[in-house]
Design an enzyme around this catalytic site. Structure first.
Site, PDB file in Angstrom:
ATOM      1  N   THR A 174       0.842  -1.061   0.048  1.00  0.00           N
ATOM      2  CA  THR A 174      -0.037   0.150   0.123  1.00  0.00           C
ATOM      3  C   THR A 174       0.839   1.193   0.067  1.00  0.00           C
ATOM      4  O   THR A 174       1.909   1.167   0.104  1.00  0.00           O
ATOM      5  CB  THR A 174      -0.716  -0.059   1.242  1.00  0.00           C
ATOM      6  OG1 THR A 174       0.034   0.424   2.440  1.00  0.00           O
ATOM      7  CG2 THR A 174      -1.922  -1.243   1.648  1.00  0.00           C
ATOM      8  N   CYS A 175       0.076   2.324  -0.188  1.00  0.00           N
ATOM      9  CA  CYS A 175       0.955   3.628  -0.198  1.00  0.00           C
ATOM     10  C   CYS A 175       1.026   4.280   0.989  1.00  0.00           C
ATOM     11  O   CYS A 175       1.633   5.504   1.110  1.00  0.00           O
ATOM     12  CB  CYS A 175       0.079   4.666  -1.124  1.00  0.00           C
ATOM     13  SG  CYS A 175      -0.050   3.927  -2.878  1.00  0.00           S
ATOM     14  N   ASP A 176       0.729   3.431   2.160  1.00  0.00           N
ATOM     15  CA  ASP A 176       1.014   4.077   3.584  1.00  0.00           C
ATOM     16  C   ASP A 176       2.391   3.661   4.116  1.00  0.00           C
ATOM     17  O   ASP A 176       2.771   2.485   3.783  1.00  0.00           O
ATOM     18  CB  ASP A 176      -0.158   3.484   4.305  1.00  0.00           C
ATOM     19  CG  ASP A 176      -0.053   4.136   5.778  1.00  0.00           C
ATOM     20  OD1 ASP A 176       0.813   4.763   5.987  1.00  0.00           O
ATOM     21  OD2 ASP A 176      -1.161   3.706   6.457  1.00  0.00           O
ATOM     22  N   SER A 177       2.794   4.616   4.675  1.00  0.00           N
ATOM     23  CA  SER A 177       4.399   4.424   5.085  1.00  0.00           C
ATOM     24  C   SER A 177       4.097   3.673   6.455  1.00  0.00           C
ATOM     25  O   SER A 177       5.439   2.993   6.823  1.00  0.00           O
ATOM     26  CB  SER A 177       5.081   5.505   5.178  1.00  0.00           C
ATOM     27  OG  SER A 177       4.431   6.396   6.042  1.00  0.00           O
ATOM     28  N   ASN A 229      -6.709   0.303  -0.206  1.00  0.00           N
ATOM     29  CA  ASN A 229      -6.011   0.655  -1.411  1.00  0.00           C
ATOM     30  C   ASN A 229      -6.152  -0.295  -2.637  1.00  0.00           C
ATOM     31  O   ASN A 229      -5.575  -0.365  -3.514  1.00  0.00           O
ATOM     32  CB  ASN A 229      -4.405   0.650  -1.052  1.00  0.00           C
ATOM     33  CG  ASN A 229      -3.787   1.918  -1.554  1.00  0.00           C
ATOM     34  OD1 ASN A 229      -2.433   1.984  -1.616  1.00  0.00           O
ATOM     35  ND2 ASN A 229      -4.477   2.760  -1.900  1.00  0.00           N
TER      36      ASN A 229
END
Ligand code: PLP
Length: 375
Positions: free
Chosen positions: A325-328, A364
């Site tokens: 996903t684009c979450d860190s 996502n």
């Protein structure tokens, strides 16, 4: 690594089904259940569906003449669809709505749990049908998940609550507790069982005859570090049950012990990048998916590139393994020693059966891992 299918088989299944993939071994489910049953003779093991509410797990345990522990209407649906006899089920959520009680009774499951006065009037309309267990809280900061923080009546308040329930005309059969999940210290059970004996005795002095003790779940499995073999672990617990509760109906609610070793995750490397001198690998599964137990269950899983398992890994360096996903926050391993991986390489994590897919999301729009039964 334990409980791992053959690497060639893993490759073939990944090619057939794609990744992320969870390989479910129902034979492992059955052998875990059997081991625990041999270690706790005379105790009815009610598999708690919560960590892995999969119909194939339920069917495997039906073949073992198993019992089941339900907490929600969705779990009722799973066992009912499998054809489980409701008399083999208990409903142990301490907090319920009227509809939850009714749904469970309509299925035919009659045993419920309470731990507070506000719950008692909810049972009055069904007084002649329900049998109750009172859940006690034994706090346990050592457990991976302290399941007595949110639920359970304080031991010193137990007798009063018990008398209140009986005074309202409700049928209370006995006591239950959950000593804490992934509990490495088996003497927490021994202590709790000892306290329950005292409460049985005090209740008897008040004319309340209890005949059931439910020692909950919590039995540990080895993830990265091994744990005590289950027969050794259960030895003092079984001894104390035999000594203090010789003629009482005994129950337990194992979840993790039965399901954790039953699934192996197979994921693929989607991409890689060198950032500040460190290799980053991005998998098609992560913290929002099968590795969600890393957050919710505070659990760390074994991890291994498949090619290393096949004996050709190569030189290793400290690497980072991240989810898709684009979450860190979606990082699974911060400092893990790995050989150089290529896009498309397969990686595996055994011991991924409990509290993994059950708490996964498709955030996502990365789809959850598909579960495939392998035996
Ligand atoms: C989660 C839960 C279980 C299962 O616990 P494990 O630690 O997975 O064995 C059993 N009983 C209740 C009431 C639970 O909430």
């Amino acid at each position: 690594m334990q409980h791992l299918p053959d690497p060639a088989r893993i490759r073939a299944l990944a090619a057939e089904h794609g990744t992320p993939l969870l390989l479910l071994s129902t034979q492992t489910v059955r052998s875990q259940y059997r081991q625990l049953r041999q270690s706790l003779p005379g105790v009815h093991l009610h598999y708690a569906l919560k960590p892995l509410p999969h119909p194939e797990v339920v069917k495997a345990l039906m073949a073992e003449d198993g019992y089941f522990d339900l907490a929600t209407n969705g779990e009722v649906d799973v066992v009912r669809a499998c054809g489980v006899d409701p008399a083999r089920c208990i409903q142990t959520h301490p907090i319920k709505r009227d509809g939850d009680i009714r749904y469970c009774l309509e299925y035919g499951c009659r045993t419920f749990v309470f731990d507070n006065p506000a719950e008692l009037p909810k049972f009055l309309p069904y007084k002649d049908q329900v049998e109750l267990l009172m859940r006690l809280s034994f706090r346990n900061k050592e457990a991976q998940c302290d399941l007595s923080m949110k639920f359970g009546v304080q031991p010193q308040d137990g007798l009063a609550l018990l008398k209140q329930a009986v005074g309202m005309g409700l049928t209370v059969r006995g006591l239950s507790f959950h000593a804490g999940s992934q509990l490495l210290n088996n003497f927490k059970y021994v202590e709790a069982i000892g306290f329950c004996r005292q409460l049985f005795n005090l209740a008897a002095l008040d004319g309340i005859r209890l005949d059931t003790l439910d020692i909950g779940g919590g039995f540990p499995v080895g993830y990265i570090e091994p744990v005590m073999p289950i027969n050794y672990y259960c030895h003092p617990i079984a001894g104390e049950l035999e000594r203090l509760f010789p003629s009482v109906r005994l129950l337990a609610e194992p979840g993790r012990f039965v399901s954790a070793p039953s699934m192996t995750l197979v994921a693929s490397v989607m991409g890689k990048s060198e950032r500040q001198g460190r290799m980053w690998y991005y998998l098609d599964d992560g913290l929002y998916g099968s590795y969600s137990g890393k957050l919710y269950d505070h659990c760390d899983y074994p991890f291994m590139p498949l090619k290393k398992l096949e004996g050709h890994g190569g030189a290793e360096r400290l690497s980072v393994v991240a989810g898709p996903t684009c979450d860190s926050i979606d990082v699974v391993y911060q400092d893990i020693s790995l050989p150089e991986l290529e896009c498309g390489d397969l990686v595996v994590s055994p011991m991924m059966g409990a509290y993994t897919s059950a708490s996964a999301t498709d955030f996502n729009f990365f789809p959850r891992a598909k579960i495939v039964t392998i035996d």
